[in-house]
Write a protein that holds these residues in place. Structure first.
Motif, PDB file in Angstrom:
ATOM      1  N   GLN A  21       6.213   9.516   9.458  1.00 49.86           N
ATOM      2  CA  GLN A  21       5.296   8.384   9.603  1.00 49.86           C
ATOM      3  C   GLN A  21       4.239   8.423   8.506  1.00 49.86           C
ATOM      4  O   GLN A  21       3.580   9.439   8.310  1.00 49.86           O
ATOM      5  CB  GLN A  21       4.605   8.425  10.960  1.00 49.86           C
ATOM      6  N   PHE A  22       4.097   7.290   7.808  1.00 48.73           N
ATOM      7  CA  PHE A  22       3.089   7.127   6.777  1.00 48.73           C
ATOM      8  C   PHE A  22       2.109   6.050   7.216  1.00 48.73           C
ATOM      9  O   PHE A  22       2.331   5.363   8.219  1.00 48.73           O
ATOM     10  CB  PHE A  22       3.737   6.719   5.450  1.00 48.73           C
ATOM     11  N   ASP A  23       1.044   5.861   6.450  1.00 47.51           N
ATOM     12  CA  ASP A  23       0.098   4.791   6.729  1.00 47.51           C
ATOM     13  C   ASP A  23       0.824   3.445   6.735  1.00 47.51           C
ATOM     14  O   ASP A  23       1.798   3.251   6.003  1.00 47.51           O
ATOM     15  CB  ASP A  23      -1.026   4.770   5.687  1.00 47.51           C
ATOM     16  N   TYR A  24       0.302   2.513   7.521  1.00 43.22           N
ATOM     17  CA  TYR A  24       0.957   1.211   7.696  1.00 43.22           C
ATOM     18  C   TYR A  24       1.053   0.454   6.380  1.00 43.22           C
ATOM     19  O   TYR A  24       0.092   0.393   5.600  1.00 43.22           O
ATOM     20  CB  TYR A  24       0.200   0.371   8.718  1.00 43.22           C
ATOM     21  N   ARG A  25       2.233  -0.101   6.147  1.00 40.47           N
ATOM     22  CA  ARG A  25       2.472  -0.997   5.015  1.00 40.47           C
ATOM     23  C   ARG A  25       3.212  -2.208   5.536  1.00 40.47           C
ATOM     24  O   ARG A  25       4.106  -2.088   6.376  1.00 40.47           O
ATOM     25  CB  ARG A  25       3.317  -0.310   3.950  1.00 40.47           C
ATOM     26  N   ASP A  26       2.851  -3.362   5.029  1.00 40.34           N
ATOM     27  CA  ASP A  26       3.475  -4.609   5.479  1.00 40.34           C
ATOM     28  C   ASP A  26       4.759  -4.842   4.687  1.00 40.34           C
ATOM     29  O   ASP A  26       4.824  -5.693   3.814  1.00 40.34           O
ATOM     30  CB  ASP A  26       2.503  -5.765   5.311  1.00 40.34           C
ATOM     31  N   ILE A  27       5.786  -4.039   4.997  1.00 41.74           N
ATOM     32  CA  ILE A  27       7.088  -4.115   4.341  1.00 41.74           C
ATOM     33  C   ILE A  27       8.126  -4.299   5.440  1.00 41.74           C
ATOM     34  O   ILE A  27       8.082  -3.618   6.461  1.00 41.74           O
ATOM     35  CB  ILE A  27       7.376  -2.826   3.545  1.00 41.74           C
TER      36      ILE A  27
END
Length: 104
Positions: A21-27
């Motif tokens: 899990q990484f920081d949220y990205r709008d992808i």
């Protein structure tokens, strides 16, 4: 084989096939993602360290979608003042499956 990458000011140890899990990205889900900030790679040849980054090393992954983290509870109170406040928060993360580690 594993690699140490940097993303969002934090370092992660990743292996092929691992979900992280990484920081949220709008992808959108299913999209590829590349991490170029590779600090170290361990393979059959040995450990390769970057100073600070390894030139040409890339870690590829696939976006699995957004997920919510655990609930964090924040409590505030003042003793003897009948003041109590309790709120919660759930951070949104982006789940990624590591597909390939390339180191020249």
């Amino acid at each position: 084989m594993y690699a140490i990458i940097e993303d969002g000011g934090r370092q992660f140890k990743v292996e092929e096939g691992q979900e992280i899990q990484f920081d949220y990205r709008d992808i959108p889900s299913g999209s590829p993602i590349n991490f170029e900030r590779v600090l170290a790679v361990r393979d059959a040849d040995g450990l390769k360290l970057g100073r600070p980054l390894l030139a040409g090393a890339v870690v590829s992954g696939e976006i699995l979608g957004p997920v919510q983290g655990p609930k964090l509870v924040i409590q505030k109170f003042r003793r003897r003042k009948t003041y109590r406040k309790r709120i919660g928060h759930r951070q949104i993360f982006t789940r990624v499956r590591i597909t390939k580690i390339v180191c020249p």
